[in-house]
Design a protein around this motif. Structure first.
Motif, PDB file in Angstrom:
ATOM      1  N   THR A 174     -12.473 -15.209  39.686  1.00 59.56           N
ATOM      2  CA  THR A 174     -11.776 -13.960  40.001  1.00 59.56           C
ATOM      3  C   THR A 174     -12.369 -13.293  41.238  1.00 59.56           C
ATOM      4  OG1 THR A 174     -13.204 -12.815  38.406  1.00 59.56           O
ATOM      5  CG2 THR A 174     -11.017 -13.520  37.637  1.00 59.56           C
ATOM      6  N   LEU A 175     -13.678 -13.450  41.460  1.00 55.64           N
ATOM      7  CA  LEU A 175     -14.295 -12.885  42.665  1.00 55.64           C
ATOM      8  C   LEU A 175     -13.833 -13.628  43.909  1.00 55.64           C
ATOM      9  CD1 LEU A 175     -16.216 -10.911  44.020  1.00 55.64           C
ATOM     10  CD2 LEU A 175     -18.093 -12.494  43.501  1.00 55.64           C
ATOM     11  N   GLN A 178     -10.602 -12.157  44.850  1.00 59.77           N
ATOM     12  CA  GLN A 178     -10.791 -10.849  45.472  1.00 59.77           C
ATOM     13  C   GLN A 178     -11.262 -10.976  46.923  1.00 59.77           C
ATOM     14  OE1 GLN A 178     -13.441  -8.549  42.973  1.00 59.77           O
ATOM     15  NE2 GLN A 178     -12.275  -9.049  41.127  1.00 59.77           N
ATOM     16  N   GLU A 179     -12.176 -11.911  47.162  1.00 56.83           N
ATOM     17  CA  GLU A 179     -12.693 -12.102  48.515  1.00 56.83           C
ATOM     18  C   GLU A 179     -11.611 -12.656  49.446  1.00 56.83           C
ATOM     19  OE1 GLU A 179     -16.163 -11.261  49.593  1.00 56.83           O
ATOM     20  OE2 GLU A 179     -15.348 -10.041  47.968  1.00 56.83           O
ATOM     21  N   GLU A 181      -8.420 -11.928  49.094  1.00 55.61           N
ATOM     22  CA  GLU A 181      -7.503 -10.810  49.318  1.00 55.61           C
ATOM     23  C   GLU A 181      -8.041  -9.812  50.340  1.00 55.61           C
ATOM     24  OE1 GLU A 181      -6.874  -9.322  45.397  1.00 55.61           O
ATOM     25  OE2 GLU A 181      -5.730 -11.087  44.770  1.00 55.61           O
ATOM     26  N   ARG A 182      -9.366  -9.672  50.422  1.00 53.69           N
ATOM     27  CA  ARG A 182      -9.916  -8.720  51.390  1.00 53.69           C
ATOM     28  C   ARG A 182     -10.256  -9.377  52.731  1.00 53.69           C
ATOM     29  NH1 ARG A 182     -15.372  -7.680  52.347  1.00 53.69           N
ATOM     30  NH2 ARG A 182     -16.856  -9.081  51.356  1.00 53.69           N
TER      31      ARG A 182
END
Length: 218
Positions: A174-175, A178-179, A181-182
């Motif tokens: 999941t991280l 997130q990484e 997406e950013r």
């Protein structure tokens, strides 16, 4: 080695998607001849005198690789994934990505990706599932890439390329999303495979225990 531009037996055949039904047959480019303008052990650049589908004449340069691109996202039983970090020359940046490499045309890509997993990440896997076959950048290159997901992992000896200084990190899946997406993970092979892994986990295409670990570990 032949200078013929169609140099890979792994090129996928042309398959029309369902929404193409009823559309007129596509008009192909015409190649009137080419020359090799640059060549290395890993790739060559061919320049073509061509005719576009519109009938317009064009000079077209194509980067032709001598390998099939391969990559693997290794997924641990606790829902973490192993990534590797290294400096990349072309954009002069540092890139976090899944283990990746290339398979010469005479080699089975699956054998090559197993080797890359060990050499870069120090891992071997008992369970594998193909994730994607993609055209990496089909406007200027004929490169085809194949990726896998791997689990049931254990340690293996590393053996990085002499030009590589590789860091290894183990992070929740999941991280990684997130990484991505950013904008902190940009490698297209890794991005596409991570989103494919998410889809496979959500749609029941992976073992339920593994999918649960991937989607719930934070």
């Amino acid at each position: 080695m032949s200078d013929e531009p169609k140099n890979t037996p792994f090129s996928p055949s042309v398959v029309s998607p369902v929404w193409a039904a009823g559309q007129p047959d596509p008009v192909p480019w015409r190649d009137l001849g080419h020359e090799v303008v640059h060549e290395t052990p890993w790739m060559k650049v061919t320049e073509h005198q061509a005719v576009a589908p519109t009938g317009h004449p064009a000079r077209y340069g194509v980067l032709r690789f001598r390998n099939i691109a391969t990559g693997v996202l290794p997924i641990h039983s606790d829902g973490t994934v192993t990534l590797v970090g290294q400096s990349r020359f072309a954009r002069a940046n540092y890139s976090w990505e899944m283990p990746e490499g290339g398979a010469p045309f005479h080699e089975d890509p699956f054998e090559a990706v197993q080797r890359e997993l060990a050499e870069e990440a120090g891992l071997k896997a008992r369970s594998w599932k193909k994730a994607l076959t993609v055209e990496v950048s089909n406007s200027i290159t004929d490169e085809v890439g194949i990726t896998w997901l791997a689990w049931d992992l254990s340690e293996a000896p590393t053996d990085p390329d002499p030009t590589e200084v590789i860091a290894v990190a183990r992070v929740p899946f999941t991280l990684l999303l997130q990484e991505i997406e950013r904008g902190a993970v940009l490698d297209s092979f890794t991005v596409a495979t991570a989103y494919r892994a998410y889809h496979m986990a959500r749609e029941g295409l992976l073992p339920s225990w593994l999918a649960h670990a991937m989607l719930t570990r934070v």
